[in-house]
Every structure is written in structure tokens, then in C-alpha cells.
Design an enzyme around this catalytic site. Structure first.
Site, PDB file in Angstrom:
ATOM      1  N   GLN A  26       0.809  -1.217   0.000  1.00 47.61           N
ATOM      2  CA  GLN A  26       0.000   0.000   0.000  1.00 47.61           C
ATOM      3  C   GLN A  26       0.846   1.272   0.000  1.00 47.61           C
ATOM      4  O   GLN A  26       0.302   2.370  -0.073  1.00 47.61           O
ATOM      5  CB  GLN A  26      -0.915   0.004   1.230  1.00 47.61           C
ATOM      6  CG  GLN A  26      -1.895  -1.145   1.305  1.00 47.61           C
ATOM      7  CD  GLN A  26      -3.046  -1.013   0.312  1.00 47.61           C
ATOM      8  OE1 GLN A  26      -3.247   0.036  -0.285  1.00 47.61           O
ATOM      9  NE2 GLN A  26      -3.807  -2.079   0.139  1.00 47.61           N
ATOM     10  N   CYS A  53      -9.400  -8.920   1.660  1.00 50.51           N
ATOM     11  CA  CYS A  53      -8.962 -10.289   1.939  1.00 50.51           C
ATOM     12  C   CYS A  53      -9.709 -10.912   3.113  1.00 50.51           C
ATOM     13  O   CYS A  53      -9.651 -12.119   3.315  1.00 50.51           O
ATOM     14  CB  CYS A  53      -7.462 -10.324   2.201  1.00 50.51           C
ATOM     15  SG  CYS A  53      -6.491  -9.682   0.823  1.00 50.51           S
ATOM     16  N   HIS A  71      -1.020  -4.206  -8.659  1.00 48.36           N
ATOM     17  CA  HIS A  71      -2.377  -3.676  -8.868  1.00 48.36           C
ATOM     18  C   HIS A  71      -2.797  -2.636  -7.844  1.00 48.36           C
ATOM     19  O   HIS A  71      -3.914  -2.108  -7.921  1.00 48.36           O
ATOM     20  CB  HIS A  71      -3.401  -4.824  -8.923  1.00 48.36           C
ATOM     21  CG  HIS A  71      -3.731  -5.449  -7.602  1.00 48.36           C
ATOM     22  ND1 HIS A  71      -4.903  -5.194  -6.940  1.00 48.36           N
ATOM     23  CD2 HIS A  71      -3.060  -6.330  -6.848  1.00 48.36           C
ATOM     24  CE1 HIS A  71      -4.942  -5.892  -5.820  1.00 48.36           C
ATOM     25  NE2 HIS A  71      -3.831  -6.591  -5.741  1.00 48.36           N
TER      26      HIS A  71
END
Length: 459
Positions: A237, A383, A259
């Protein structure tokens, strides 16, 4: 080669012309025919989209950038030639197709390295940050298992790091899960005191995926260097969003994702320090690609996409940061101006501005999410979104269970507009007000009743 006027060519063209029309290959046609229509979004004449029992007037505006980011069109432009004309295996050493793919992979490796201040030889391509975290935590400790039997991490790490640590515990290693302060930051004194002679690895996430808190990487790296311990950070991140310098921060291992920075899904990278050398045990057997650490054919188009995304981030990170900071301020001020009982989870000072995690008192988070059908947001990590339990990250901050259940994560990114922020404010305020009107607890609070002092009867 036969010319286009040869008998062979004429027969071939005639056969193609007379062949029955088929839009899809046989296998694809069968798969398409077997795909249940209920799994595909449906759009009626009025433009209303229906999927999974939810109807919305149009595609929702996207504010879930921590889950994934859209591919930057410039990234896609860089990738396309390697799906079409330049499709060679980068490990084929005997012809042009392999050579040009290998050259593209190495150029991308250099672009990733440049963004974090590393040597290109220190970058290993993987399938994503989850794989990189597994290689780092398991691979490092297994290689040094004879002398190093202790790992230190935090209670707010990504699930793949926590699960890797639990896996090591089953194998006889010891793990210390450090608590964090109420603002989400690690206590540096506690970290230093927790390091033992047999501590091999300290793993602390750079930017938390749920609350956006930025850990003091340079200070953590200094402590690890002084104690002779390798510092691993999950920077999925953080890459391209905050400045990273592996030398200055004393990082030995670092996990990266494609991504999360407007690149493609399915590709990531692992930084492995060369001097002093960090040794890790491969977690996959195969052809020994990527310096023997990660076997398997390197997916050239994906790697090229990640390299392009890193190159763009190198040039535009400062501009993106200023713009996203302004949008975050607009969102937070807009919501707080019209609603009370709004709490920011995690430090506001030490935070990546593109992540705004808010709790709304007296509102159930899942109900709020369902009401915000036209805004794509989440209540935490993608997740762990299948779980109805309150976020373990927020619980680690000491957030009360009822407030942890009310949290919404707004993810702001490169392509987010002011208009989208204003619409998100409007819809969030409207939905919170609607839910609070139905909440007896909120009515009691408005009447001045301290609900925490009430002794609720149990039946």
C-alpha cells in the site's frame, strides 16, 4: 512460401469463406454457454443494473482504492505489444522473441528499483505481495532456522503475514505479536525491548491497508540495524504513494504489488538486499528463474505493466499526493460538517491521505454498506471481507466492538474527481441519517441519556 494466388492459397481462402460462422472457439463457446446468466450483470431498458439481488441506476463510483486500482491507460499501452507481437518467453535465449522479452523485463526491473532506491539486481518478480510476504517470512526463517527461532510482527499486519507467522509457530518458531498504540503506530521502545538474541526477522507493514497509518520505517530500520536483525516490510500500500528509500530506511526485505499502483493484477515484486546479503530459502521448486528465489516463467506483459506503473509513479507521486490530500480533506470536512459522531480510525498525522477509515456512531456498518449501493466502498480489507467479525485491525487499536462494526473505508486515488467526492458525501450523509432515524440508541443519546451507564438486562 506460396504466393496469395497459388492453388493452396485459393483453396485456403475458399475453405475459410465456406466455414460455418463461429464467434468463439469451441472451448470458449462451451464455457460461455455454461455460464449462468444470473452471475452476469443485467441492464434493463432504463439503464438500471442488477446483480446479486442489488439494483442500481448506474455503475457505482469507485472509492475502494486499497482493494485494487484501475489500470492506468498508459500502463495498458505499454503492456499490449507483449500480448500480441512481442509474445516471447523471456527465458528463451536462442532467438529474437526471447531476447526482446528479456530486455523488457530487465527494463521494468530497473523502473521498480528506481522507485524504491534499490539496485535492479535486488528486485525479484512474483505473483503479488501475498507471495512476496510468504517468501520473506517463511523463506528467511527457514534458511536461518538453526540460529534464529524468533519473529516479531504487529497485530495489525496483513492476514498473509499473520498466517505465515502462525505457520512458523506450528513449525516450532516463536512469534511476538506487538500491540499498537490507539493511533495505530508501533511503540518503538516496545519493539526494541522485544528483540532477542535469536530474533531473526522484524516484519512491520509500511502503510496499513485498512486504516492507512504510515509506520516510522526509518526508525524501525535503525533499531533493527543496531540489533543485527533483518527488517521486512509489506509495502504493497506504500509503493508509489509515499517516498521509499531502502538504504535510508534500512530495509532488508520488502513486498510490493502491481495492482495497488494502477498496474495489472497478478504481478508483484520482492526486494532482497544484496549488501549485506539477505539469504532466503525458495518456497517453490522449478527452473530457478529470478535468481533461484522464484521459479516459473516471468509474465512479460504483467511485469512490463508494473514497470510502467512504477515509472509513472516516480514522476507523478508528488502531484498525486497533493491532489489526493485535498480530496481527503474535502471528504472528511464534508461529512463532519453534516454529521456528529464521526471518528477517524488511525493517526491523521501519520497517514496516507488516500485511505480514510471512518466509524459512524449508532450505525451498523453492513447496513450502511448495503445502503451505499452507488458508492463502491468497503468495511475493511478485501482479503477478510467475507467475515462478519469486526476488523481485527480496529480491535487492535482498542476501538469498541460496536464502533468497529460501523467503520467504512474510503479509498481515494489518481482518477478520483471532486464531483465523486461530493456525491459520496451526499449519499453517505443521507444514508447515515436514515439509519440513525431508525436507531433507538441514537434517540436516547439525543435525549441526553448516557447509554454506556445503562445496565442492560439479560434474558
Amino acid at each position: 512460401m506460396a504466393s496469395m494466388t497459388s492453388p493452396v492459397s485459393r483453396l485456403l481462402r475458399r475453405a475459410i469463406a465456406n466455414a460455418p460462422s463461429r464467434r468463439l472457439s469451441t472451448a470458449t463457446a462451451v464455457a460461455a454457454s455454461e455460464t449462468p446468466l444470473s452471475s452476469l450483470p443485467k441492464e434493463d431498458e432504463a439503464g438500471t443494473i442488477s446483480m446479486k439481488g442489488v439494483k442500481i441506476s448506474a455503475r457505482p463510483l469507485y472509492l475502494d482504492m486499497q482493494a485494487t486500482t484501475p489500470v492506468d491507460p498508459r500502463v495498458l499501452d505499454a503492456m499490449l505489444p507483449f500480448y500480441l507481437a512481442r509474445f516471447g518467453n523471456p527465458h528463451s535465449r536462442t532467438h529474437l522473441y526471447g531476447w526482446e522479452s528479456e530486455s523488457a523485463v530487465e527494463a521494468s526491473r530497473a523502473r521498480v528499483a528506481a522507485l524504491v532506491g534499490a539496485d535492479p539486481k535486488e528486485i525479484i518478480f512474483t505473483s503479488g505481495a501475498t507471495e512476496s510476504n510468504n517468501i520473506s517470512v517463511k523463506g528467511f526463517m527457514r534458511f536461518h532456522h538453526a540460529r534464529k527461532r524468533h519473529v516479531i510482527t504487529t497485530q495489525t499486519e496483513h492476514k498473509c503475514v499473520l498466517d505465515s507467522c502462525r505457520y512458523l509457530q506450528q513449525d516450532g518458531f516463536e512469534v511476538t505479536y506487538l500491540p499498537v498504540r490507539p493511533d495505530g503506530l508501533v511503540d518503538l521502545d516496545l519493539l526494541a525491548d522485544s528483540i532477542r538474541p535469536d530474533t531473526g526477522l522484524v516484519s512491520v507493514m509500511a502503510v496499513n491497508n485498512e486504516i492507512g497509518v504510515v509506520q516510522p520505517l526509518e526508525e524501525i530500520g535503525r533499531i533493527c540495524r543496531e540489533k543485527g536483525v533483518v527488517f521486512h516490510t509489506d509495502a504493497a500500500q506504500a509503493l508509489g504513494k509515499i517516498p521509499i528509500d531502502v538504504e535510508k530506511m534500512g530495509i532488508g526485505l520488502m513486498s510490493l504489488s502491481g495492482h495497488k499502483i494502477y498496474g495489472p493484477k497478478g504481478v508483484g515484486a520482492l526486494y532482497v538486499r544484496r549488501r549485506p546479503r539477505v539469504r532466503i530459502e525458495p518456497q517453490m521448486s522449478g527452473g530457478g528463474q529470478e535468481r533461484g528465489i522464484r521459479s516459473g516463467t516471468v509474465p512479460t506483459p504483467l511485469v512490463v505493466g508494473m514497470g510502467a506503473a512504477c515509472e509513472i509513479a516516480t514522476k507523478e507521486m508528488e502531484y498525486d499526493s497533493k491532489r489526493i490530500s485535498a480530496l481527503q480533506e474535502r471528504l472528511l470536512n464534508g461529512v463532519r460538517a453534516r454529521l456528529d459522531g464521526v471518528v477517524v480510525n488511525g493517526s491523521l498525522e501519520h497517514r496516507y491521505p488516500g485511505n480514510l477509515n471512518l466509524s459512524f456512531a449508532y450505525v451498523e456498518g453492513e447496513s450502511l454498506l448495503m445502503g451505499l449501493k452507488e458508492v463502491a466502498v468497503s468495511s475493511g480489507s478485501a482479503c477478510t471481507s467475507a467475515s462478519l467479525e469486526p476488523s481485527y485491525v480496529l480491535r487492535a487499536l482498542g476501538v469498541d466492538e460496536d464502533m468497529a462494526h460501523t467503520s467504512i473505508r474510503f479509498g481515494i486515488g489518481r482518477f478520483t474527481t471532486e464531483g465523486e467526492i461530493d456525491k459520496a458525501i451526499e449519499m453517505t450523509v443521507k444514508q447515515v441519517e436514515k439509519l440513525r432515524e431508525m436507531s433507538p440508541l441514537y434517540e436516547m443519546v439525543k435525549e441526553g441519556i448516557d447509554i454506556k451507564s445503562i445496565q442492560w438486562a439479560q434474558h
